[in-house]
Scaffold this motif. Structure first.
Motif, PDB file in Angstrom:
ATOM      1  N   ARG A 133      42.906  36.724  39.411  1.00 60.93           N
ATOM      2  CA  ARG A 133      41.584  36.273  39.951  1.00 60.93           C
ATOM      3  C   ARG A 133      40.689  37.378  39.485  1.00 60.93           C
ATOM      4  NH1 ARG A 133      39.626  33.680  45.310  1.00 60.93           N
ATOM      5  NH2 ARG A 133      40.278  31.715  44.347  1.00 60.93           N
ATOM      6  N   GLU A 134      41.225  38.766  39.885  1.00 61.52           N
ATOM      7  CA  GLU A 134      40.336  39.869  39.676  1.00 61.52           C
ATOM      8  C   GLU A 134      41.134  40.931  38.964  1.00 61.52           C
ATOM      9  OE1 GLU A 134      38.592  41.260  43.330  1.00 61.52           O
ATOM     10  OE2 GLU A 134      37.644  39.201  43.676  1.00 61.52           O
ATOM     11  N   GLY A 139      36.800  42.295  37.656  1.00 58.60           N
ATOM     12  CA  GLY A 139      36.634  40.937  38.218  1.00 58.60           C
ATOM     13  C   GLY A 139      37.082  40.103  37.107  1.00 58.60           C
ATOM     14  N   TRP A 140      36.569  38.693  37.437  1.00 60.95           N
ATOM     15  CA  TRP A 140      36.664  37.596  36.442  1.00 60.95           C
ATOM     16  C   TRP A 140      35.981  37.874  35.028  1.00 60.95           C
ATOM     17  CZ3 TRP A 140      32.650  35.557  34.665  1.00 60.95           C
ATOM     18  CH2 TRP A 140      31.362  35.324  35.366  1.00 60.95           C
ATOM     19  N   TYR A 141      35.055  38.723  34.911  1.00 53.10           N
ATOM     20  CA  TYR A 141      34.416  39.300  33.784  1.00 53.10           C
ATOM     21  C   TYR A 141      35.349  39.801  32.589  1.00 53.10           C
ATOM     22  CZ  TYR A 141      29.753  38.470  35.746  1.00 53.10           C
ATOM     23  OH  TYR A 141      28.945  38.033  36.405  1.00 53.10           O
ATOM     24  N   TRP A 143      38.118  38.477  31.755  1.00 52.06           N
ATOM     25  CA  TRP A 143      38.579  37.170  31.052  1.00 52.06           C
ATOM     26  C   TRP A 143      37.442  36.811  30.220  1.00 52.06           C
ATOM     27  CZ3 TRP A 143      43.553  36.667  31.197  1.00 52.06           C
ATOM     28  CH2 TRP A 143      44.324  37.010  32.500  1.00 52.06           C
ATOM     29  N   TYR A 244      30.697  40.236  40.660  1.00 51.15           N
ATOM     30  CA  TYR A 244      31.588  39.053  40.447  1.00 51.15           C
ATOM     31  C   TYR A 244      32.061  38.861  41.920  1.00 51.15           C
ATOM     32  CZ  TYR A 244      35.210  42.820  40.921  1.00 51.15           C
ATOM     33  OH  TYR A 244      36.044  43.821  41.193  1.00 51.15           O
TER      34      TYR A 244
END
Length: 342
Positions: A133-134, A139-141, A143, A244
């Motif tokens: 998730r992180e 964090g998710w950015y 991805w 995030y």
């Protein structure tokens, strides 16, 4: 776009595809850079160095080189040492980089450059936690395949042992502290504020904080990335104040002398920062734009950061003063301040 395993290994090298294309004679028409920031501070604080190995490919194909650059935080002197791309090797899943005869890893560095020799071992590091998730500090950015610049924190704090020589003989680093981070992508942000210190009154406390203008589709937003690591006590842990995690800046003021910044997490926890911009010595570092490694970024390792962490009821959980702080303020700061976060 790197594969999932690479994204979950933010310390490793993410530019293997770009290098393969360059070496095959079919370079991409996009620029690419990747660099690791290795900070070294002696126990008596009298030696302060940042050593940055990396690689840069310009979008027009005219520049394809590895490099090691050095900032002496005491004198303010900087040096940029270019190397042929063939002299660069890096592991894709861990911090293990070779540039010519120079080696950098999570275990330490061996450097032999004009004006700097070093053999330094690193103690156990304190990386920013990684999960699906992180995956690290982004964090998710991490991805999102279209980000201009990605960021990773390899170690918020670790012990040093060994020596450096900047031309006046060996200086002992045993008992000193180090910090490791990295950036990669197509170019540095158009505007940003960055500060970092792991020299607080309480050993093991570390702060890294940045806010930057992030291109997003046809607009831009202000992205915040702040981590305060407290190793022990009632407030122990890594306190994240990031875009995030839905933390928000409630104050951000940048003058010629100081940055004042306050953030609030969804939990109500608040973090107040005050950093001196200009230390006694400031050096100009090279940073990537799409066409070159332009010498444009003024950085000091002589800054001071004041930190106060409070809980939702306003009770103070931690206060501290971080010495030997790295501080950078760059670019269209008025535009950065006028842009909302997300």
């Amino acid at each position: 776009m790197p594969g999932p395993r690479s994204i979950l290994s933010p310390a490793g090298f993410h530019g293997a595809r770009a290098l393969r294309a360059q070496e095959s004679g079919r370079p991409s028409r996009r620029s690419y850079f990747e660099g690791w920031y290795v900070k070294l501070i002696s126990a008596d604080l009298s030696t302060r160095l940042a050593v940055i190995p990396g690689v840069f490919l310009s979008e027009d194909g005219s520049i394809a080189e590895a490099f090691v650059q050095v900032l002496d935080g005491v004198s303010g002197q900087t040096a940029y040492h270019p190397f042929p791309l063939a002299d660069f090797r890096a592991d894709t899943h861990s911090f293990d980089v070779r540039v010519g005869a120079n080696r950098f890893s999570s275990d330490g560095i061996v450097v032999d450059l004009p004006g700097l020799s070093a053999e330094v071992r690193f103690g156990p590091g304190a990386p920013w936690p990684v999960s699906v998730r992180e995956p690290g500090a982004m964090g998710w950015y991490a991805w999102v395949p279209t980000m201009e610049c990605y960021h990773g924190v390899v170690s918020l704090d670790h012990a040093l042992a060994g020596w450096v020589d900047t031309g006046s003989g060996h200086v002992e680093l045993t008992g000193g502290r180090g910090y490791l981070e990295k950036d990669w992508g197509t170019a540095f942000p158009q505007a940003y504020v960055w500060m970092q210190s792991n020299h607080f009154e309480v050993p093991g406390v570390s702060l890294v904080a940045s806010t930057a203008l992030i291109p997003w589709r046809r607009s831009a937003f202000r992205g915040d990335l702040v981590g305060l690591r407290i190793p022990q006590g009632p407030a122990a842990g890594l306190h994240r104040f990031t875009s995030y995690t839905r933390a928000r800046s409630v104050e951000l003021d940048v003058s010629d002398e100081r940055v004042r910044w306050a953030l609030r997490a969804p939990s109500g926890e608040t973090l107040e920062l005050s950093a001196v911009i200009g230390g006694r010595t400031t050096g100009l570092l090279h940073a990537p734009v799409r066409t070159s490694m332009h010498q444009r970024v003024a950085e000091t390792l002589d800054g001071m950061v004041e930190v106060q962490l409070s809980d939702a009821s306003g009770d103070v959980l931690f206060t501290g003063h971080g010495q030997c702080a790295g501080v950078e303020v760059y670019g269209a700061i008025d535009q950065l301040l006028a842009t909302s976060g997300r």
